[in-house]
Design an enzyme around this catalytic site. Structure first.
Site, mmCIF file in Angstrom:
data_model
loop_
_atom_site.group_PDB
_atom_site.id
_atom_site.type_symbol
_atom_site.label_atom_id
_atom_site.label_comp_id
_atom_site.label_asym_id
_atom_site.label_seq_id
_atom_site.Cartn_x
_atom_site.Cartn_y
_atom_site.Cartn_z
ATOM 1 N N GLN A 39 9.467 -0.546 6.406
ATOM 2 C CA GLN A 39 8.391 -1.048 5.543
ATOM 3 C C GLN A 39 8.961 -1.898 4.404
ATOM 4 O O GLN A 39 9.587 -1.356 3.491
ATOM 5 C CB GLN A 39 7.628 0.151 4.948
ATOM 6 C CG GLN A 39 6.498 -0.227 4.028
ATOM 7 C CD GLN A 39 5.867 0.999 3.366
ATOM 8 O OE1 GLN A 39 6.500 2.046 3.271
ATOM 9 N NE2 GLN A 39 4.640 0.876 2.923
ATOM 10 N N TYR B 291 7.779 -3.464 1.571
ATOM 11 C CA TYR B 291 6.779 -3.694 0.532
ATOM 12 C C TYR B 291 7.462 -3.879 -0.834
ATOM 13 O O TYR B 291 7.372 -4.913 -1.461
ATOM 14 C CB TYR B 291 5.821 -2.489 0.440
ATOM 15 C CG TYR B 291 4.586 -2.549 1.314
ATOM 16 C CD1 TYR B 291 4.621 -3.113 2.582
ATOM 17 C CD2 TYR B 291 3.376 -2.005 0.885
ATOM 18 C CE1 TYR B 291 3.483 -3.139 3.382
ATOM 19 C CE2 TYR B 291 2.235 -2.036 1.680
ATOM 20 C CZ TYR B 291 2.293 -2.598 2.925
ATOM 21 O OH TYR B 291 1.165 -2.614 3.707
ATOM 22 N N SER B 292 8.152 -2.807 -1.300
ATOM 23 C CA SER B 292 8.638 -2.782 -2.683
ATOM 24 C C SER B 292 9.770 -3.788 -2.926
ATOM 25 O O SER B 292 10.558 -4.091 -2.029
ATOM 26 C CB SER B 292 9.168 -1.389 -3.025
ATOM 27 O OG SER B 292 8.197 -0.430 -2.756
ATOM 28 N N GLU C 270 -0.777 5.661 4.849
ATOM 29 C CA GLU C 270 0.506 6.238 4.426
ATOM 30 C C GLU C 270 0.248 7.457 3.542
ATOM 31 O O GLU C 270 0.841 8.516 3.729
ATOM 32 C CB GLU C 270 1.322 5.186 3.656
ATOM 33 C CG GLU C 270 2.664 5.712 3.159
ATOM 34 C CD GLU C 270 3.506 4.672 2.421
ATOM 35 O OE1 GLU C 270 3.007 3.562 2.181
ATOM 36 O OE2 GLU C 270 4.659 4.997 2.069
ATOM 37 N N SER D 31 3.323 5.924 -6.662
ATOM 38 C CA SER D 31 3.628 7.107 -7.487
ATOM 39 C C SER D 31 2.352 7.885 -7.819
ATOM 40 O O SER D 31 1.240 7.339 -7.778
ATOM 41 C CB SER D 31 4.326 6.676 -8.783
ATOM 42 O OG SER D 31 3.373 6.128 -9.657
ATOM 43 N N ASN D 32 2.534 9.161 -8.168
ATOM 44 C CA ASN D 32 1.358 9.994 -8.435
ATOM 45 C C ASN D 32 0.573 9.516 -9.655
ATOM 46 O O ASN D 32 -0.644 9.699 -9.725
ATOM 47 C CB ASN D 32 1.778 11.458 -8.574
ATOM 48 C CG ASN D 32 2.092 12.064 -7.214
ATOM 49 O OD1 ASN D 32 2.178 11.343 -6.209
ATOM 50 N ND2 ASN D 32 2.277 13.371 -7.156
#
Ligand code: FAD
Length: 395
Positions: free
Chosen positions: A124, A126-127, A242, A380-381
């Site tokens: 993946q 993405y980041s 995800e 992140s949460n």
């Protein structure tokens, strides 16, 4: 929804249980995740492929199993109980649904079979440094050149990219004022000249994540999924899948069972730790939270079975699921005390060495440290709380 098991469900559970018992790659029992090779990761996946059970959540026309919500739930429970190594999420849980929802026929025909068979390993992209929580800030650029795109940029935290054949990647193709409108979703062959994968070693000593550098990487334009500059919708759809997958309820149930066993074996002032009211209360609190999460997950599964995709509610599953996973590792370290401290790094499989302390203490710190990642990855949460505030609570 009805969560009573019918006689048919119980028969299905028996069928699944015997299939797992007869086919599970037993040589992988007890191996830490950080020690798994590429073949190890794929062993159960390939067995499931032969049986047609790799992707229960896909529509049947693309290779799904056609199971009911309850059957999928039973499937997850039995796999967790047996400790099988689930197919990696990048292909089955993330890219597959993107391709059968947004891809063209040609993409469906070549991408989906490779995911199901395990022949194509996806990662993946993405980041980026500077684009994690604020994903729309991504700078990796794809410029059209005839029938190709030329891609330049730098991805980071790319899980298991060292094994990947292909990467699904978010790239910038436009400079619209609204940043989300200039992003596209591109499939990139990791063997293309100009790609360098560099390992990042994490705090537990493992090599799970990487940096990926892209320098003048030529990508055929036919590997664009959906329309140019419209990749943000696809990116968000994928993140929803995800996040739902991260909750890991069945595996946490199994982990709590193991924690109970450990607490029965560890002593505090001469009595089993499990008899300590303070410690057993912590386990009970965990179980209550996990049961609540389980019912939330079942509700999500029920609405998915009616054709509704995972919505912003998947953020709730992600937060609660990962908090529970982290609390289990914290309590395990608390239970084994000093014996969580020794760390025998990167031993080759088959080495002859004595564990320090009880067997169950081995790897407790590594697992504790490794599990810090769960509240960061998949968004992140803190970001999930923002999503809930905005999209669920309407604040
Ligand atoms: C083990 C691991 C595996 C990963 N695998 C992949 C992968 O395979 N592919 C991939 O593309 N990415 C992957 N990631 C990246 C992951 O998605 C990002 O780390 C995550 O989105 C956070 O981004 P960041 O690291 O840039 O932190 P930042 O965005 O810099 O955030 C730093 C801190 O600030 C907080 N914060 C930031 N913005 C806000 C805000 N608006 N409100 C409140 N708090 C905020 C964050 O919660 C965090 O605590 C992985 C990460 C980890 C740890």
């Amino acid at each position: 929804m009805d969560v009573e098991f019918t006689p048919e469900d119980n028969a299905f559970r028996e069928e699944v249980r015997s299939f797992i018992a007869e086919n599970k790659p037993a040589h992988l029992d007890g191996i830490e995740r950080g020690d798994l090779t590429k073949e190890d990761f794929l062993a159960w996946h390939k067995t499931l492929h032969k049986k047609g059970w790799v992707a229960p959540s896909w529509p049947e026309e693309y290779g799904g199993t056609g199971w009911s919500v309850t059957q999928k739930y039973i499937w997850n429970e039995e796999n967790a109980a047996a400790g099988t190594i689930a197919p990696l999420p990048f292909g089955v849980a993330m890219l597959g649904p993107v391709i059968y929802t947004f891809g063209n026929q040609e993409q469906k025909d070549w991408v989906l079979p490779g995911i199901l068979s395990g022949e194509t390993w996806w990662c993946q992209g993405y980041s980026e440094p500077g684009a994690g929580s604020d994903l729309a800030a991504l700078k990796t650029r794809a410029v059209r050149d005839g029938d190709d795109y030329i891609v330049n940029g730098h991805k980071i935290w790319t899980t298991l990219a060292q094994y990947a054949d292909w990467m699904f990647c978010l790239v910038r193709t436009g400079d619209s004022e609204k940043r989300q409108e200039g992003i596209s979703f591109l499939l990139i062959d990791m063997k293309t000249p100009g790609i360098t994968v560099r390992p990042i070693i994490t705090i537990d000593g493992g090599h799970e994540v990487n940096e990926v550098f892209l320098e003048d990487v030529r990508v055929p334009a036919k590997h664009l999924v959906g329309e140019e500059n419209k990749g943000w919708t696809i990116a968000k759809f994928l993140l929803g899948n995800e996040r739902s997958g991260i909750a890991g309820v069945a595996r946490s149930k199994k982990a709590i069972e193991r924690l109970r066993e450990i607490a029965r074996g560890e002593l505090e002032d001469g009595s089993p730790l499990m008899e300590s009211p303070a410690f057993s209360r912590k386990i009970a609190e965990l179980e209550v939270d996990l049961t609540a999460l389980e019912y939330t997950e079942l509700r999500t599964l029920a609405s998915e079975s009616k054709g509704q995709g995972p919505g912003p509610e998947s953020s709730i599953l992600k937060i609660k699921g990962t908090e529970i996973q982290q609390r289990i590792t914290e309590l395990t370290v608390e239970a084994v005390g000093n014996y969580a401290a020794p760390w025998v790094p990167q031993l080759e499989r088959g080495d002859n060495y004595m564990a320090i302390g009880a067997d169950w203490a081995e790897g407790a710190s590594q697992t504790y440290f490794n599990t810090r990642k769960t509240s960061i990855y998949g968004g992140s949460n803190e970001i999930q709380r923002n999503i809930i505030a905005k999209m669920v609570l309407g604040l």
